[in-house]
Design an enzyme around this catalytic site. Structure first.
Site, short mmCIF file in Angstrom:
data_model
loop_
_atom_site.label_atom_id
_atom_site.label_comp_id
_atom_site.label_asym_id
_atom_site.label_seq_id
_atom_site.Cartn_x
_atom_site.Cartn_y
_atom_site.Cartn_z
N ASP A 1 -5.61 2.46 -11.79
CA ASP A 1 -4.32 2.71 -11.60
C ASP A 1 -3.82 3.68 -12.77
OD1 ASP A 1 -4.18 1.09 -13.66
OD2 ASP A 1 -2.69 -0.21 -12.86
N PHE B 1 -6.14 -3.40 -19.80
CA PHE B 1 -4.86 -3.22 -19.27
C PHE B 1 -3.62 -3.97 -19.77
CE2 PHE B 1 -2.06 -4.79 -16.02
CZ PHE B 1 -1.50 -3.66 -15.36
N PRO C 1 -10.45 -1.39 -10.69
CA PRO C 1 -9.28 -0.85 -9.89
C PRO C 1 -8.63 0.26 -10.67
CG PRO C 1 -9.19 -3.26 -10.01
CD PRO C 1 -10.12 -2.94 -11.09
N GLN D 1 -11.86 -4.29 -18.71
CA GLN D 1 -10.74 -3.42 -18.23
C GLN D 1 -9.53 -4.32 -18.20
OE1 GLN D 1 -8.25 -2.61 -14.75
NE2 GLN D 1 -9.85 -4.13 -14.87
N HIS E 1 -2.46 3.11 -15.36
CA HIS E 1 -2.59 2.40 -16.70
C HIS E 1 -4.03 2.61 -17.24
CE1 HIS E 1 1.24 0.92 -17.57
NE2 HIS E 1 1.49 0.55 -16.49
N ARG F 1 4.02 -3.21 5.78
CA ARG F 1 3.04 -4.08 5.59
C ARG F 1 2.92 -5.13 6.65
NH1 ARG F 1 6.26 -3.14 1.86
NH2 ARG F 1 5.97 -1.78 -0.05
N ASN G 1 2.15 -0.39 -2.94
CA ASN G 1 3.42 0.53 -3.33
C ASN G 1 4.53 -0.47 -3.14
OD1 ASN G 1 4.91 3.05 -3.68
ND2 ASN G 1 5.27 3.17 -1.50
N ARG H 1 9.40 -8.08 -5.39
CA ARG H 1 9.22 -8.31 -3.88
C ARG H 1 7.79 -8.58 -3.51
NH1 ARG H 1 10.17 -2.84 -0.57
NH2 ARG H 1 10.24 -4.42 1.20
N LYS I 1 -8.89 0.84 -3.41
CA LYS I 1 -7.97 0.47 -4.55
C LYS I 1 -7.86 -1.11 -4.19
CE LYS I 1 -5.85 0.09 -8.40
NZ LYS I 1 -4.75 0.91 -8.59
#
Length: 414
Positions: free
Chosen positions: A322, A370, A320, A366, A324, A257, A204, A209, A303
């Protein structure tokens, strides 16, 4: 009709994908269910690293390479691998690792194990081969050791041309991208410890960052050198990370985190044989066992586990999912699901669809799809969000620790 090898198009990949290194929008950062997958048939054994194409000579002199890159006294060396097998812009800044920096025109600098290296394509070479520079070699054997470490890190034992031919034959969308990119998008084989902590930072989060947080963690490791205005460090050991407090990380902007990173360090150290040994042993397990094992670590859900499995643990068919990847799936693999919301059950179905279509190396296919999804957009927002099927799980986790939420909030499916 007999398949022909892909030729690198005249359009520069670095120009084609220049937004990616600054964006990598909503990339595989948070947790969503990945189902146990049956292991598909294995492809033929790959050729040995760095020995695939005997026609790519390595006889170019170091003096000539130094002149090419404008670094007097720098000892550049060739990797005998073409751009169609390794495209740096398609591999290094596309969301697998957050430790590479652009330190010059087309030059990427990063740390591979204990080695600080720069990589660049030869612009005047028809094959677009890659040269590498080992910064501050400590012995005469350093160059050979760094070359071996690079071959492992870059997964050069896998013949990309063979995979892409098979993928293009299986899928029209992949064939379209193959003609556009010309090859070279590899999946990295990172150090598992390093990979775990990078993706803990990614949850997230946005790219700026993530890179900052990974930089903070790296700074606890042994300093190596400064290149292009960036300070580089060897990634710290678990022992060194065990001295980093949650408060230090919170003050550095890690938010919730921080607790997961400190907790994962302790959890890894408590694993049989130690965390390094335990993570390496996961390479010998089936994918569903790997996902289950990684999910025992604080802050790691299915994930994030799928990302770690694909990018460091030889689980080449990990997917994974997501937003996209969901978009790719509903356009090209499962069009009957277009317009529906992504749920845990549908995440599982997407994973199975990729494996059914592309086989043992579905994760590699994949990854290309992506990248194609990102590069087709005119505006790429540099953020990493969550899919709809992940929102409730994260909300439940946050309810259990209401005092541990930073300024970020989940606002939708990304």
């Amino acid at each position: 009709m007999k398949s022909q090898p892909f030729s690198f198009p005249s359009t520069s990949i670095s120009k084609l994908l220049s937004p990616i290194s600054a964006s990598m929008s909503k990339r595989r950062r948070v947790k969503s269910p990945l189902p146990p997958l049956s292991t598909p048939p294995s492809p033929p054994p790959p050729p040995s690293p760095l020995k695939r194409n005997p026609n790519l000579s390595t006889t170019r002199s170091r003096r000539s390479l130094a002149a090419t890159f404008g670094g007097e006294g720098e000892s550049w060396e060739l990797l005998p691998i073409s751009r169609s097998e390794l495209s740096l812009p398609l591999t290094l800044p596309t969301g697998q690792s957050f430790r590479w920096r652009l330190t010059g025109s087309g030059r990427f600098t990063g740390v591979v194990g204990p080695y600080l290296v720069s990589l660049s394509h030869l612009d005047d070479d028809p094959d677009g081969r890659v040269a590498f520079l080992l910064h501050s070699p400590v012995s005469s054997s350093s160059s050979a050791d760094a070359r071996e470490a690079l071959a492992d890190y870059l997964n050069l034992g896998v013949s990309l041309a063979e995979l892409w031919r098979d993928f293009a034959a299986a899928d029209s969308r992949f064939a379209e991208l193959a003609g556009r990119f010309g090859g070279g998008a590899r999946v990295l084989r990172q150090d598992p410890v390093e990979c775990v902590f990078q993706f803990l930072c990614s949850s997230n989060n946005n790219i700026a960052r993530i890179e900052k947080m990974v930089g903070v963690l790296s700074s606890f490791g042994r300093p190596l050198a400064s290149v292009g205005g960036f300070e580089f460090h060897e990634f710290p050991s678990l022992e060194r990370l065990s001295f980093v407090s949650e408060q230090e990380l919170r003050e550095a902007g890690f938010g919730y985190r921080a607790k997961y990173i400190v907790g994962t360090v302790k959890a890894l150290q408590a694993k049989p044989g130690g965390g390094v040994e335990w993570l390496a042993s996961l390479r010998e397990l089936d994918l569903h066992e790997v996902i289950d094992a990684l999910c025992t670590l604080p802050g790691v859900g299915p994930k994030v586990a799928a990302c770690i499995a694909l990018f460091s643990l030889d689980q080449h068919h990990a997917i994974p999912v997501d937003t996209h990847v969901w978009r790719v799936a509903t356009r090209y693999l499962l069009p009957e699901l277009a317009g529906t919301n992504l749920t845990p059950k549908l995440c599982s179905r997407v994973s199975e669809a990729f494996v059914a279509k592309f086989g043992k190396y579905a994760g590699w296919a994949q990854n290309v799809l992506f990248i194609g999804e990102l590069s087709s957009q005119k505006v790429l927002v540099p953020s990493v969000g969550v899919s709809t099927c992940e929102t409730e799980a994260i909300k439940r986790k946050r309810k259990k620790s209401r005092g541990d939420v930073d300024s970020e909030e989940i606002v939708g499916s990304g």
